[in-house]
Each structure stands twice: as structure tokens, then as C-alpha cells.
Design an enzyme around this catalytic site. Structure first.
Site, mmCIF file in Angstrom:
data_model
loop_
_atom_site.group_PDB
_atom_site.id
_atom_site.type_symbol
_atom_site.label_atom_id
_atom_site.label_comp_id
_atom_site.label_asym_id
_atom_site.label_seq_id
_atom_site.Cartn_x
_atom_site.Cartn_y
_atom_site.Cartn_z
ATOM 1 N N THR A 183 -11.928 4.480 4.819
ATOM 2 C CA THR A 183 -10.818 5.216 5.429
ATOM 3 C C THR A 183 -11.338 6.529 6.013
ATOM 4 O O THR A 183 -12.459 6.947 5.733
ATOM 5 C CB THR A 183 -9.715 5.556 4.407
ATOM 6 O OG1 THR A 183 -10.227 6.558 3.539
ATOM 7 C CG2 THR A 183 -9.280 4.346 3.619
ATOM 8 N N LYS A 184 -10.456 7.156 6.789
ATOM 9 C CA LYS A 184 -10.788 8.437 7.405
ATOM 10 C C LYS A 184 -11.189 9.468 6.340
ATOM 11 O O LYS A 184 -12.177 10.155 6.456
ATOM 12 C CB LYS A 184 -9.563 8.930 8.181
ATOM 13 C CG LYS A 184 -9.856 9.982 9.211
ATOM 14 C CD LYS A 184 -8.588 10.415 9.905
ATOM 15 C CE LYS A 184 -7.990 11.570 9.157
ATOM 16 N NZ LYS A 184 -6.661 11.956 9.473
ATOM 17 N N ASP A 227 -3.159 12.024 -2.706
ATOM 18 C CA ASP A 227 -3.295 13.487 -2.755
ATOM 19 C C ASP A 227 -3.807 13.880 -4.143
ATOM 20 O O ASP A 227 -3.165 13.556 -5.146
ATOM 21 C CB ASP A 227 -1.938 14.145 -2.485
ATOM 22 C CG ASP A 227 -1.413 13.800 -1.094
ATOM 23 O OD1 ASP A 227 -2.071 14.168 -0.109
ATOM 24 O OD2 ASP A 227 -0.376 13.120 -0.997
ATOM 25 N N ASP A 263 -11.923 10.107 -3.774
ATOM 26 C CA ASP A 263 -13.204 10.795 -3.608
ATOM 27 C C ASP A 263 -13.219 12.088 -4.428
ATOM 28 O O ASP A 263 -14.072 12.943 -4.232
ATOM 29 C CB ASP A 263 -13.499 11.087 -2.125
ATOM 30 C CG ASP A 263 -12.462 12.010 -1.500
ATOM 31 O OD1 ASP A 263 -11.468 12.346 -2.178
ATOM 32 O OD2 ASP A 263 -12.641 12.401 -0.329
ATOM 33 N N ASP A 276 9.729 7.723 0.045
ATOM 34 C CA ASP A 276 8.976 7.944 -1.191
ATOM 35 C C ASP A 276 8.721 6.595 -1.876
ATOM 36 O O ASP A 276 9.661 5.863 -2.202
ATOM 37 C CB ASP A 276 9.802 8.864 -2.108
ATOM 38 C CG ASP A 276 9.086 9.185 -3.414
ATOM 39 O OD1 ASP A 276 8.056 8.559 -3.732
ATOM 40 O OD2 ASP A 276 9.584 10.081 -4.128
ATOM 41 N N GLU A 278 0.840 -1.211 0.000
ATOM 42 C CA GLU A 278 0.000 0.000 0.000
ATOM 43 C C GLU A 278 0.865 1.248 0.000
ATOM 44 O O GLU A 278 1.771 1.402 0.828
ATOM 45 C CB GLU A 278 -0.947 0.010 1.206
ATOM 46 C CG GLU A 278 -1.805 1.277 1.210
ATOM 47 C CD GLU A 278 -3.068 1.174 2.045
ATOM 48 O OE1 GLU A 278 -3.601 0.064 2.166
ATOM 49 O OE2 GLU A 278 -3.500 2.216 2.562
HETATM 50 C C1 SAM Z 1 -4.652 12.131 1.146
HETATM 51 S S1 SAM Z 1 -3.635 11.065 2.090
HETATM 52 C C2 SAM Z 1 -4.577 9.540 2.187
HETATM 53 C C3 SAM Z 1 -4.140 8.630 3.286
HETATM 54 C C4 SAM Z 1 -4.856 7.275 3.407
HETATM 55 N N1 SAM Z 1 -4.591 6.435 2.258
HETATM 56 C C5 SAM Z 1 -6.334 7.425 3.642
HETATM 57 O O1 SAM Z 1 -7.111 7.088 2.752
HETATM 58 O O2 SAM Z 1 -6.711 7.893 4.722
HETATM 59 C C6 SAM Z 1 -2.328 10.657 0.967
HETATM 60 C C7 SAM Z 1 -1.086 10.137 1.657
HETATM 61 O O3 SAM Z 1 -0.154 9.691 0.688
HETATM 62 C C8 SAM Z 1 1.162 10.001 1.142
HETATM 63 N N2 SAM Z 1 2.034 10.018 -0.052
HETATM 64 C C9 SAM Z 1 1.914 10.814 -1.151
HETATM 65 N N3 SAM Z 1 2.866 10.530 -2.044
HETATM 66 C C10 SAM Z 1 3.605 9.532 -1.526
HETATM 67 C C11 SAM Z 1 4.756 8.829 -1.968
HETATM 68 N N4 SAM Z 1 5.317 9.102 -3.168
HETATM 69 N N5 SAM Z 1 5.272 7.872 -1.182
HETATM 70 C C12 SAM Z 1 4.711 7.604 0.022
HETATM 71 N N6 SAM Z 1 3.636 8.228 0.527
HETATM 72 C C13 SAM Z 1 3.088 9.192 -0.252
HETATM 73 C C14 SAM Z 1 0.993 11.321 1.845
HETATM 74 O O4 SAM Z 1 2.015 11.548 2.805
HETATM 75 C C15 SAM Z 1 -0.377 11.174 2.503
HETATM 76 O O5 SAM Z 1 -0.279 10.693 3.818
#
Ligand code: SAM
Length: 238
Positions: free
Chosen positions: A216-217, A143, A179, A120, A68
Site C-alpha cells: 500500500t501507499k 491509524d 508499520d 464508520d 476491508e
Molecule cells: C492510515 S490510513 C490507511 C489507509 C490504507 N489502508 C492504506 O494502507 O493505505 C487509515 C484509514 O482508516 C480509516 N478509518 C479509521 N477508522 C475507521 C473506521 N472506524 N471506519 C472506517 N474507516 C476508518 C481512515 O479514514 C484512514 O483512511
């Protein structure tokens, strides 16, 4: 490390700033998160410095592996790992408080089939995940980068789709959810054109949320705001 501290040489004398899908937020760790990292990192933390993984060595068994990307606070990832003890899970996140929250939940749940990277995901995929090794890849509520000028930061891009395909086993599935309707359309467009994948949707677009994915949240928030949620599942066929 910022992009400027870590410039990527393209050719001699020319440095490009790498486009990343995240901005590192230096959120404060709670005491509980810090404790969870200290207590559980030795058994659950993975580092890119150790290079390519041997899953049977990491988990001490041979089982399907689910990866994930961007698990946020890790609540749904821990729930999934607890609900599917016959599978092994690897989570990747750059947000340190999320790493701490995830490890605290994993410890409380007593699960042994989860490992995490604080890095990353694009680099983790390239440096640590063997080709054709994953049963499932999960990307939930990435994001969305709302503004058009930021769309290039969206992690789902044609090139990334092929990097993921390389790591999925044949028959392995890339499951995405968002979403944000415009991002769902972007995902569908990129994935419909991507070589080597088959859309698992009968109508060639979205699928209902599969039972294995908990809310998810971000999704609960989306529901409250009256947003829709789109799930996409694409199988590696070649
Ligand atoms: C909008 S949040 C969603 C978190 C979770 N999946 C949820 O549904 O609650 C997106 C997450 O992806 C992480 N993220 C974005 N690009 C990433 C990358 N290249 N590698 C690891 N994490 C990443 C961000 O730090 C952030 O916590």
C-alpha cells in the site's frame, strides 16, 4: 455528524462521547473524485440505512466475501478485487476523497465485485454484515494513534476482536498489517488473548506478507523511512 451532535445515551440524563478510531478530515474532493462518486455510487455504493445485507442479492451471485476496513484511497483494495475475481469485496472508509479515488480506480479497472460504504466500520459491522458470513477481514495500516493517551482510539481492542469474530465464518481469517511496531505488539497481544482465534504464524507472532496483499501507499512510505512492516493473520476457529 460530530460526536457531540450525536450523543450516545447510557442512561437517562447521562451522555457519553463515543470513542472513535478516526477523526473526520474534511479533505476537498477533486473533480475526478466527485465525478466518480456521482457516476458509480448507484451501482457500487452501500448505505447503512438499508440495514442487514444479503450478499447474494448485492453481488448477484454466491461467492466468498472479503471485507476491508479503512481502505484509504482504495488502490490496493481495487488491485485485490481485480486479482481475485472469484471473490466479492466490500470496502469501508470514512474519508470521502478516498471513496471517490477508490470508485474512480474501480471504474477504470472495470471490476464488478466491489462495493463500498462511506461510514464508520464499527457501525457497518453491527448493522449491515450478517454473522459468520465473511471469508476474510482486512485491516491494513490502521491509524496508529501514537500517543499513549490516544491508544484507546486504536481500532484493535479485545471487544472489537470479538465483534470481528462474530462476522467471520468459521475458518475465516482476520488479516492485519501495520508499520508501527508498538501497534503490531498491541495487535499481537490483543489477538493472542482473544477467544476463538488461532494464530496462523508458526512462531505464534507475525507472518510474511501474503502474495494477495499488494504494497500500500502507507507501506511504501514506511519502507522509504526504513520502517518494518508486520502482518498478522488470525483464523476464526470457534
Ligand atoms: C492510515 S490510513 C490507511 C489507509 C490504507 N489502508 C492504506 O494502507 O493505505 C487509515 C484509514 O482508516 C480509516 N478509518 C479509521 N477508522 C475507521 C473506521 N472506524 N471506519 C472506517 N474507516 C476508518 C481512515 O479514514 C484512514 O483512511
Amino acid at each position: 455528524m460530530s460526536d457531540q451532535q450525536n450523543p450516545q445515551p447510557e442512561k437517562e440524563g447521562v451522555y457519553l462521547r463515543q470513542i472513535r478510531s478516526f477523526v473526520k478530515r474534511e479533505g476537498r474532493l477533486t473533480k475526478g473524485q466527485a465525478r466518480a462518486i456521482e457516476a458509480n455510487w448507484p451501482s457500487m455504493g452501500l448505505s447503512v440505512d438499508n440495514g442487514m445485507l444479503d450478499f447474494s442479492q448485492v453481488f448477484g451471485r454466491q461467492a466468498p466475501v472479503v471485507l476491508e476496513i479503512g481502505f484509504g484511497m482504495g488502490k490496493s483494495l481495487v488491485e485485490m478485487a481485480a486479482a481475485e475475481p472469484d471473490k466479492d469485496f466490500i470496502g469501508i472508509e470514512v474519508h470521502r476523497p478516498g471513496i471517490g479515488a477508490c470508485l474512480a480506480d474501480a471504474e477504470a479497472a472495470g471490476i464488478k465485485n466491489l462495493r463500498v460504504f462511506e461510514h464508520d466500520a464499527v457501525e457497518v459491522l453491527a448493522q449491515c454484515i450478517p454473522d459468520a458470513s465473511l471469508a476474510r477481514m482486512q485491516l491494513y495500516f490502521p491509524d496508529p494513534w501514537h500517543k499513549s493517551r490516544h491508544h484507546k482510539r486504536r481500532i484493535v481492542q479485545p471487544e472489537f476482536a470479538q465483534k470481528v469474530r462474530q462476522k467471520l465464518a468459521i475458518g475465516g481469517v482476520w488479516h492485519m498489517a501495520t508499520d508501527w511496531e508498538n501497534y503490531a505488539e498491541h495487535m499481537l497481544e490483543v489477538m493472542s488473548q482473544a477467544e476463538g482465534y488461532k494464530n496462523q504464524s508458526a512462531s505464534q507472532d507475525y507472518v510474511p506478507r501474503p502474495d494477495f496483499r499488494p504494497l500500500t501507499k502507507f507501506e511504501q512510505r514506511g519502507h522509504r523511512l526504513g520502517h518494518g512492516v508486520w502482518d498478522l493473520m488470525f483464523e476464526r476457529i470457534a
